[in-house]
Write an enzyme that holds these catalytic residues in place. Structure first.
Site, PDB file in Angstrom:
ATOM      1  N   HIS A  82       1.018  -1.364   0.031  1.00 54.61           N
ATOM      2  CA  HIS A  82       0.489  -0.279  -0.435  1.00 54.61           C
ATOM      3  C   HIS A  82       0.948   1.029  -0.265  1.00 54.61           C
ATOM      4  O   HIS A  82       1.631   1.467   0.292  1.00 54.61           O
ATOM      5  CB  HIS A  82      -1.140   0.286   0.967  1.00 54.61           C
ATOM      6  CG  HIS A  82      -0.133  -0.279   2.491  1.00 54.61           C
ATOM      7  ND1 HIS A  82       0.383   1.095   3.578  1.00 54.61           N
ATOM      8  CD2 HIS A  82      -0.219  -0.848   3.211  1.00 54.61           C
ATOM      9  CE1 HIS A  82       0.282   0.508   4.111  1.00 54.61           C
ATOM     10  NE2 HIS A  82       0.195  -0.585   4.729  1.00 54.61           N
ATOM     11  N   ASP A  84      -0.355   4.339   1.013  1.00 48.29           N
ATOM     12  CA  ASP A  84      -0.391   5.250   2.039  1.00 48.29           C
ATOM     13  C   ASP A  84       0.028   5.177   3.482  1.00 48.29           C
ATOM     14  O   ASP A  84       0.895   3.272   3.541  1.00 48.29           O
ATOM     15  CB  ASP A  84      -2.142   5.538   2.436  1.00 48.29           C
ATOM     16  CG  ASP A  84      -2.763   3.929   2.732  1.00 48.29           C
ATOM     17  OD1 ASP A  84      -2.212   3.030   2.613  1.00 48.29           O
ATOM     18  OD2 ASP A  84      -3.421   4.367   3.235  1.00 48.29           O
ATOM     19  N   ASP A 114       6.300   0.564   7.168  1.00 48.56           N
ATOM     20  CA  ASP A 114       4.710   0.431   6.940  1.00 48.56           C
ATOM     21  C   ASP A 114       4.362   1.527   6.012  1.00 48.56           C
ATOM     22  O   ASP A 114       3.721   2.373   6.026  1.00 48.56           O
ATOM     23  CB  ASP A 114       3.758   0.316   7.979  1.00 48.56           C
ATOM     24  CG  ASP A 114       2.420  -0.062   7.987  1.00 48.56           C
ATOM     25  OD1 ASP A 114       2.522  -0.720   6.845  1.00 48.56           O
ATOM     26  OD2 ASP A 114       1.758   0.207   8.757  1.00 48.56           O
ATOM     27  N   GLU A 146      -5.373   1.608   2.364  1.00 51.09           N
ATOM     28  CA  GLU A 146      -5.038   0.644   3.221  1.00 51.09           C
ATOM     29  C   GLU A 146      -5.537   0.538   4.497  1.00 51.09           C
ATOM     30  O   GLU A 146      -5.825   0.145   5.396  1.00 51.09           O
ATOM     31  CB  GLU A 146      -4.079  -0.525   2.875  1.00 51.09           C
ATOM     32  CG  GLU A 146      -3.635  -1.565   3.997  1.00 51.09           C
ATOM     33  CD  GLU A 146      -3.198  -1.285   4.986  1.00 51.09           C
ATOM     34  OE1 GLU A 146      -3.565  -2.909   5.791  1.00 51.09           O
ATOM     35  OE2 GLU A 146      -2.538  -0.451   5.430  1.00 51.09           O
ATOM     36  N   GLU A 147      -4.698   1.454   4.775  1.00 49.99           N
ATOM     37  CA  GLU A 147      -4.972   1.883   6.337  1.00 49.99           C
ATOM     38  C   GLU A 147      -6.015   2.622   7.021  1.00 49.99           C
ATOM     39  O   GLU A 147      -6.496   2.394   8.593  1.00 49.99           O
ATOM     40  CB  GLU A 147      -4.743   2.840   6.522  1.00 49.99           C
ATOM     41  CG  GLU A 147      -2.252   2.954   6.476  1.00 49.99           C
ATOM     42  CD  GLU A 147      -1.380   1.985   7.108  1.00 49.99           C
ATOM     43  OE1 GLU A 147      -2.832   1.540   8.444  1.00 49.99           O
ATOM     44  OE2 GLU A 147      -0.901   1.638   7.093  1.00 49.99           O
ATOM     45  N   GLU A 171       3.604  -6.210   3.786  1.00 52.39           N
ATOM     46  CA  GLU A 171       4.019  -4.995   5.478  1.00 52.39           C
ATOM     47  C   GLU A 171       4.856  -5.570   5.639  1.00 52.39           C
ATOM     48  O   GLU A 171       5.601  -6.546   5.960  1.00 52.39           O
ATOM     49  CB  GLU A 171       2.705  -6.135   5.677  1.00 52.39           C
ATOM     50  CG  GLU A 171       0.936  -5.778   5.095  1.00 52.39           C
ATOM     51  CD  GLU A 171       0.932  -3.927   5.450  1.00 52.39           C
ATOM     52  OE1 GLU A 171       1.842  -3.758   6.350  1.00 52.39           O
ATOM     53  OE2 GLU A 171       0.440  -3.266   5.281  1.00 52.39           O
ATOM     54  N   HIS A 358       2.981   2.327  12.622  1.00 53.70           N
ATOM     55  CA  HIS A 358       1.846   3.571  13.301  1.00 53.70           C
ATOM     56  C   HIS A 358       2.717   4.121  14.324  1.00 53.70           C
ATOM     57  O   HIS A 358       1.455   4.454  15.327  1.00 53.70           O
ATOM     58  CB  HIS A 358       0.546   3.195  14.044  1.00 53.70           C
ATOM     59  CG  HIS A 358       0.094   2.049  12.396  1.00 53.70           C
ATOM     60  ND1 HIS A 358      -1.113   1.644  12.877  1.00 53.70           N
ATOM     61  CD2 HIS A 358       0.400   2.002  11.172  1.00 53.70           C
ATOM     62  CE1 HIS A 358      -1.260   1.358  11.529  1.00 53.70           C
ATOM     63  NE2 HIS A 358      -0.270   1.148  10.660  1.00 53.70           N
TER      64      HIS A 358
HETATM   65 ZN   LIG Z   1       0.397  -1.989   6.643  1.00 52.49          ZN
END
Ligand SMILES: [Zn+2]
Length: 385
Positions: A82, A84, A114, A146-147, A171, A358
């Site tokens: 992803h 984003d 990530d 995706e997030e 990932e 995150h």
């Molecule tokens: Zn991710």
């Protein structure tokens, strides 16, 4: 044809381009500049590029780069990720999240782990490869959002018939093949009662009291989950239902007219989402009958189903052999169920550690880079050459 930048320059560029996805519009950013950048680099390598603007999310884009040998049009490998990132915690980063910084044997920046950096890994792995040597198709998939809603992964049909033999979603798993995770649903239960003076309970419908009955039923579902389901792959081997937030009422001397509850549910792989909604409906039927029109269930996002790849699948064997890491479950959701729905053996495996995802001062360990690079290169060679 422009020249391909160095690995570190690609990493720097990917981190520098904001591509935050967030349900709060003040944070949300289009991922188009990242897609454009990837398109330029992948074109340099000789890929054909398809870019698709999402039907359900204007301003967000998926990219599919493909190289399909003339005499082998089916099968092959897809490397997916992803584009984003989550928003960054303002004030908690000790540096600019968009400026790649090398320190302590680490590369810091938003998306280093990530997972925008994964695309730099893939492109670097292919830098010295003449795609004309490929005997099987190779696809690079870059998705949007995706997030938040996984909107990008839900629109893979837009690329037409796409059915590689194997897919790897990069990932950050520290190059451990992840082969299963639970699904994810977030639901809101809204009770609309009727306000009135507290001195006369019969003058209204107390939303908190109705919610109490709803919670009793949902507690029953928790119990049923534990008793009826079991999957040894997971540390918590049953589906879960969590009471996450509740808000209701405004004053002690008013009958509460409004109460809202947010729950999070984690179904096991293979559980049918429609049946799960059916189970909730069935449980709440009595409360609904008692208070007509008062109880309303709303999906806060489209559900993500659980995912499992057969532990004996060819791609699992191959990935374990190449990395020396045994297959594992994950306790977070990925786009894997949507990619797997294309009909390919799908695993989640990429460089970087999920513990840094995150988080403020997200980073990837520099000594992880070369081994992961080699493993990805070997994977591409084994499947496509
Ligand atoms: Zn991710």
């Amino acid at each position: 044809m422009p020249q391909l930048p160095s690995f570190i320059q690609m990493y720097r560029d990917l981190v520098a381009i904001p591509s935050v996805s967030c349900l709060d519009p003040s944070w949300d950013t289009s991922n188009k500049p990242v897609i454009d950048k990837l398109a330029t680099w992948l074109e340099c390598l000789g890929f054909q590029i398809d870019v698709h603007e999402l039907d359900h999310q204007a301003g967000k884009f998926n990219l599919l780069a493909h190289y399909i040998p003339e005499d082998a049009e089916s099968g092959g490998l897809m490397l997916a990720g992803h584009t984003d990132t989550v928003p960054w915690d303002e004030g908690r980063w000790t540096q600019d999240p968009f400026k790649l910084r090398e320190d302590n044997g680490r590369l810091y920046g938003l998306g280093t782990a990530d997972m925008k950096g994964f695309f730099a890994f893939v492109i670097e792995a292919l830098r010295s490869t003449d795609l004309r040597q490929l005997k099987k198709p190779l696809y690079i998939l870059a998705t949007a959002d995706e997030e938040t809603t996984m909107a990008g992964a839900r629109e893979l049909d837009a690329f037409g018939h796409l059915k590689p033999d194997f897919a790897v979603i990069g990932e950050p798993t520290s190059m451990t093949p992840v082969i299963t995770h639970k699904g994810h649903m977030t639901e809101a239960v809204r009770i609309t009662g009727k306000s009135g003076h507290s001195s006369n309970p019969a003058a209204g419908i107390n939303a908190i009291e109705v919610m109490h009955d709803v919670i009793t039923e949902l507690r029953g579902i928790q119990k049923e989950f534990q008793q009826r389901y079991h999957d040894d792959a997971f540390e918590v081997p049953y589906p879960t239902l969590n009471f996450g937030a509740i808000h209701g009422g405004d004053a002690a001397n008013r009958i509460c007219a409004c109460c809202e509850l947010h729950i999070d549910m984690r179904p096991l792989p293979g559980m049918n989402i429609t049946e799960l909604y059916g189970l909730i409906d069935q449980r709440l039927a009595e409360v609904k009958a008692q208070y007509p029109g008062a109880v309303c269930l709303e999906h806060m996002h489209e559900p993500v189903p659980g995912y499992r790849c057969d532990k004996d699948a060819e791609i699992v064997r191959l990935a374990s052999e190449l990395t020396g890491n045994a297959a594992q479950p994950a306790n977070y959701c990925t786009e894997a169920p949507f990619v797997q729905a294309l009909g390919c053996q799908t695993i989640v495996m990429g460089p970087g550690n999920i513990a840094q995802a995150h988080q403020p001062d997200e980073f990837i360990q520099i000594d992880e880079i070369a081994p992961a690079q080699n493993q990805l290169r070997a994977l591409i060679r084994q499947v496509c050459m």
